[in-house]
Design a protein around this motif. Structure first.
Motif, PDB file in Angstrom:
ATOM      1  N   LEU A  27       2.921  44.792  72.209  1.00 51.99           N
ATOM      2  CA  LEU A  27       2.863  45.377  70.562  1.00 51.99           C
ATOM      3  C   LEU A  27       1.318  45.159  70.089  1.00 51.99           C
ATOM      4  CD1 LEU A  27       6.214  43.704  69.251  1.00 51.99           C
ATOM      5  CD2 LEU A  27       6.016  45.942  69.572  1.00 51.99           C
ATOM      6  N   PHE A  28       0.788  44.018  70.298  1.00 51.37           N
ATOM      7  CA  PHE A  28      -0.904  43.870  69.646  1.00 51.37           C
ATOM      8  C   PHE A  28      -1.543  45.089  70.402  1.00 51.37           C
ATOM      9  CE2 PHE A  28      -4.835  42.561  70.255  1.00 51.37           C
ATOM     10  CZ  PHE A  28      -5.349  42.074  68.624  1.00 51.37           C
ATOM     11  N   CYS A  29      -1.309  45.427  71.677  1.00 46.94           N
ATOM     12  CA  CYS A  29      -2.234  46.591  72.240  1.00 46.94           C
ATOM     13  C   CYS A  29      -1.695  47.868  71.604  1.00 46.94           C
ATOM     14  CB  CYS A  29      -2.168  46.323  73.906  1.00 46.94           C
ATOM     15  SG  CYS A  29      -2.785  45.017  74.348  1.00 46.94           S
ATOM     16  N   LEU A  30      -0.426  48.097  71.451  1.00 47.69           N
ATOM     17  CA  LEU A  30      -0.193  49.526  71.160  1.00 47.69           C
ATOM     18  C   LEU A  30      -0.125  49.682  69.762  1.00 47.69           C
ATOM     19  CD1 LEU A  30       3.249  49.842  73.646  1.00 47.69           C
ATOM     20  CD2 LEU A  30       0.920  50.711  73.836  1.00 47.69           C
ATOM     21  N   LEU A 272      11.057  36.696  64.811  1.00 41.98           N
ATOM     22  CA  LEU A 272      12.108  36.848  64.073  1.00 41.98           C
ATOM     23  C   LEU A 272      11.825  36.385  62.472  1.00 41.98           C
ATOM     24  CD1 LEU A 272      14.450  35.013  66.191  1.00 41.98           C
ATOM     25  CD2 LEU A 272      14.549  37.391  65.770  1.00 41.98           C
ATOM     26  N   LYS A 273      10.541  35.670  62.265  1.00 44.34           N
ATOM     27  CA  LYS A 273      10.268  35.157  61.022  1.00 44.34           C
ATOM     28  C   LYS A 273       9.003  36.241  60.327  1.00 44.34           C
ATOM     29  CE  LYS A 273      10.237  30.971  59.489  1.00 44.34           C
ATOM     30  NZ  LYS A 273      10.007  29.589  59.365  1.00 44.34           N
ATOM     31  N   ASN A 274       8.541  37.261  61.096  1.00 42.84           N
ATOM     32  CA  ASN A 274       7.553  37.628  60.855  1.00 42.84           C
ATOM     33  C   ASN A 274       7.808  39.156  60.622  1.00 42.84           C
ATOM     34  OD1 ASN A 274       5.131  39.336  61.075  1.00 42.84           O
ATOM     35  ND2 ASN A 274       4.196  37.122  61.306  1.00 42.84           N
ATOM     36  N   LYS A 275       7.546  39.507  59.321  1.00 44.28           N
ATOM     37  CA  LYS A 275       8.088  41.017  58.990  1.00 44.28           C
ATOM     38  C   LYS A 275       7.245  41.975  59.703  1.00 44.28           C
ATOM     39  CE  LYS A 275       9.774  39.712  54.292  1.00 44.28           C
ATOM     40  NZ  LYS A 275       9.796  39.863  52.992  1.00 44.28           N
ATOM     41  N   ASP A 276       5.813  41.789  59.833  1.00 45.82           N
ATOM     42  CA  ASP A 276       4.980  42.497  60.554  1.00 45.82           C
ATOM     43  C   ASP A 276       5.606  42.799  62.030  1.00 45.82           C
ATOM     44  OD1 ASP A 276       3.388  42.774  58.347  1.00 45.82           O
ATOM     45  OD2 ASP A 276       1.902  41.094  58.943  1.00 45.82           O
ATOM     46  N   MET A 277       5.786  41.827  62.628  1.00 45.33           N
ATOM     47  CA  MET A 277       6.008  41.740  64.172  1.00 45.33           C
ATOM     48  C   MET A 277       7.454  42.745  64.222  1.00 45.33           C
ATOM     49  SD  MET A 277       4.073  40.536  66.057  1.00 45.33           S
ATOM     50  CE  MET A 277       4.881  40.455  67.579  1.00 45.33           C
ATOM     51  N   ILE A 278       8.571  42.642  63.202  1.00 42.17           N
ATOM     52  CA  ILE A 278       9.455  43.148  63.300  1.00 42.17           C
ATOM     53  C   ILE A 278       9.376  44.862  62.999  1.00 42.17           C
ATOM     54  CG2 ILE A 278      11.872  43.688  62.017  1.00 42.17           C
ATOM     55  CD1 ILE A 278      11.872  40.601  61.568  1.00 42.17           C
ATOM     56  N   ARG A 283       8.485  50.356  64.722  1.00 37.71           N
ATOM     57  CA  ARG A 283       7.764  51.458  64.806  1.00 37.71           C
ATOM     58  C   ARG A 283       7.481  52.271  66.416  1.00 37.71           C
ATOM     59  NH1 ARG A 283       4.624  48.945  60.909  1.00 37.71           N
ATOM     60  NH2 ARG A 283       3.400  48.118  62.633  1.00 37.71           N
ATOM     61  N   ARG A 284       7.471  50.995  67.232  1.00 38.47           N
ATOM     62  CA  ARG A 284       7.353  51.341  68.662  1.00 38.47           C
ATOM     63  C   ARG A 284       8.591  52.034  69.137  1.00 38.47           C
ATOM     64  NH1 ARG A 284       2.982  52.869  69.358  1.00 38.47           N
ATOM     65  NH2 ARG A 284       2.906  52.857  66.835  1.00 38.47           N
ATOM     66  N   LEU A 285       9.813  51.387  68.863  1.00 42.49           N
ATOM     67  CA  LEU A 285      10.966  52.237  69.198  1.00 42.49           C
ATOM     68  C   LEU A 285      11.213  53.507  68.716  1.00 42.49           C
ATOM     69  CD1 LEU A 285      13.329  49.130  68.721  1.00 42.49           C
ATOM     70  CD2 LEU A 285      12.708  49.995  70.925  1.00 42.49           C
ATOM     71  N   CYS A 286      10.674  53.705  67.606  1.00 39.19           N
ATOM     72  CA  CYS A 286      10.791  55.147  66.967  1.00 39.19           C
ATOM     73  C   CYS A 286      10.066  55.906  67.744  1.00 39.19           C
ATOM     74  CB  CYS A 286      10.374  55.015  65.441  1.00 39.19           C
ATOM     75  SG  CYS A 286      11.616  54.209  64.267  1.00 39.19           S
ATOM     76  N   CYS A 287       8.833  55.471  67.973  1.00 39.92           N
ATOM     77  CA  CYS A 287       7.776  56.501  68.668  1.00 39.92           C
ATOM     78  C   CYS A 287       8.391  56.813  70.201  1.00 39.92           C
ATOM     79  CB  CYS A 287       6.438  55.704  68.918  1.00 39.92           C
ATOM     80  SG  CYS A 287       5.580  55.530  67.257  1.00 39.92           S
ATOM     81  N   PHE A 288       9.123  55.626  70.675  1.00 42.68           N
ATOM     82  CA  PHE A 288       9.652  55.794  71.973  1.00 42.68           C
ATOM     83  C   PHE A 288      10.851  57.021  72.068  1.00 42.68           C
ATOM     84  CE2 PHE A 288      12.961  54.686  75.052  1.00 42.68           C
ATOM     85  CZ  PHE A 288      12.055  54.828  76.422  1.00 42.68           C
ATOM     86  N   LYS A 289      11.617  56.769  70.906  1.00 37.07           N
ATOM     87  CA  LYS A 289      12.871  57.607  71.109  1.00 37.07           C
ATOM     88  C   LYS A 289      12.344  59.228  70.638  1.00 37.07           C
ATOM     89  CE  LYS A 289      16.284  54.204  69.042  1.00 37.07           C
ATOM     90  NZ  LYS A 289      16.844  53.936  67.709  1.00 37.07           N
TER      91      LYS A 289
END
Length: 302
Positions: A27-30, A272-278, A283-289
């Motif tokens: 996630l950090f790289c992408l 789970l406790k970080n909104k930025d990570m979620i 965003r990555r899932l949306c891009c993949f779809k």
């Protein structure tokens, strides 16, 4: 049957550890929005967790498959060195993360100036180098041991406490080094620096008039504070006691938690406790779809 259950449990722990921490790295790289000092240090923490779990659990998994649980003296010393170095590195990286949170909350206007890419890279490099150099004298002392009361290590990996219990050499110098260098410098100093950072952070947060602002500020530190509490809690029981009072059976339980459970909890806590990570995951899932749909549309048009 019991051995199969233990093998599957250890394998699941290892796979979850590697998978969770690799997800953070990916996630950090992408995702460019995660290219901040906090997530840069979190990536270093993920690399440490993957390395530590691989170092400690790999031999366990291999021994279950092959049935051979032997390890050479050199292999045992190398495993001790890697484990202690990575543990020291993790404490230092967590200290750097506490300084990052201090600058973000106590001096937000100068945050980008203070925590620039050069400073972050330098801090990370210093943490890694100090972690490995700090353990070298300990490694040299262990390698000088020539006599052991038994060839069976009462542990699931090579750790320093079981080796000290096994050797019939004089361990006074090693025990003194563990106390002075290992406990006071490698552990107590990072703890004090982390404590000072949080003392300033809490003082600043309490001065925030808005309750929403206070909750938001506490929220940004909660994940890091949870990980710090877990790690220092287990390490204090494992190593901050006289060697004579150490019970290897109970020490193994804490070592298992420290080297297997904590690396799993790190990505869970930060995800789970970080909104930025979620948000980054979404965003990555949306891009993949979207990319999958585009490929399907191209095939249909062709």
């Amino acid at each position: 049957m019991i051995q199969i259950v233990i093998f599957l449990l250890v394998l699941l722990i290892y796979l979850f550890t590697v998978g969770g921490n690799l997800t953070i790295l990916l996630l950090f790289c992408l995702d460019p929005q995660l290219h901040t000092p906090m997530y840069f240090f979190l990536c270093n923490l993920s690399i440490l967790d993957i390395s530590c779990s691989t170092n400690n659990l790999n031999n366990v998994l291999i021994s279950f498959i092959s049935g051979d649980n032997r390890v050479s003296v050199l292999g045992c010393i190398v495993q001790i060195f890697i484990f202690l170095s990575l543990t020291c590195d993790e404490l230092l990286i967590l200290t750097a993360m506490s300084y990052d949170r201090y600058v973000a909350i106590c001096n937000p206007l100068r945050y980008n100036e203070v925590m620039n890419n050069k400073v972050c890279s330098l801090l990370a490099c210093v943490c890694w180098v100090i972690g490995f150099l700090n353990i070298l004298p300990c490694l040299l002392e262990i390698s000088s041991f020539t006599c052991y009361t038994s060839l069976e290590v009462n542990h699931f990996f090579c750790d320093i406490m079981p080796i000290i219990k096994l050797t019939c050499n004089d361990t006074t110098i090693l025990e003194l080094y563990i106390f002075l260098e290992g406990v006071l410098f490698a552990t107590f100093t990072p703890f004090i620096l982390t404590f000072i950072s949080y003392a300033f952070i809490i003082s600043t947060i309490l001065r925030i008039r808005s309750s929403v602002g206070r909750r938001k500020a506490f929220y940004t530190c909660s994940s890091h504070l949870t990980v710090v509490s877990l790690l220092y809690g287990t390490l204090s029981y494992q190593y901050f006691r006289p060697i004579s009072s150490v019970r290897l059976e109970s020490n193994k339980l804490y070592a298992m938690f420290n080297t297997a459970a904590v690396p799993i909890l790190n990505p869970l806590i930060y995800s789970l406790k970080n909104k930025d990570m979620i948000a980054a995951m979404k965003r990555r899932l949306c891009c993949f779809k979207t990319s999958v749909k585009e490929k399907k549309n191209k095939k249909q048009t062709n």
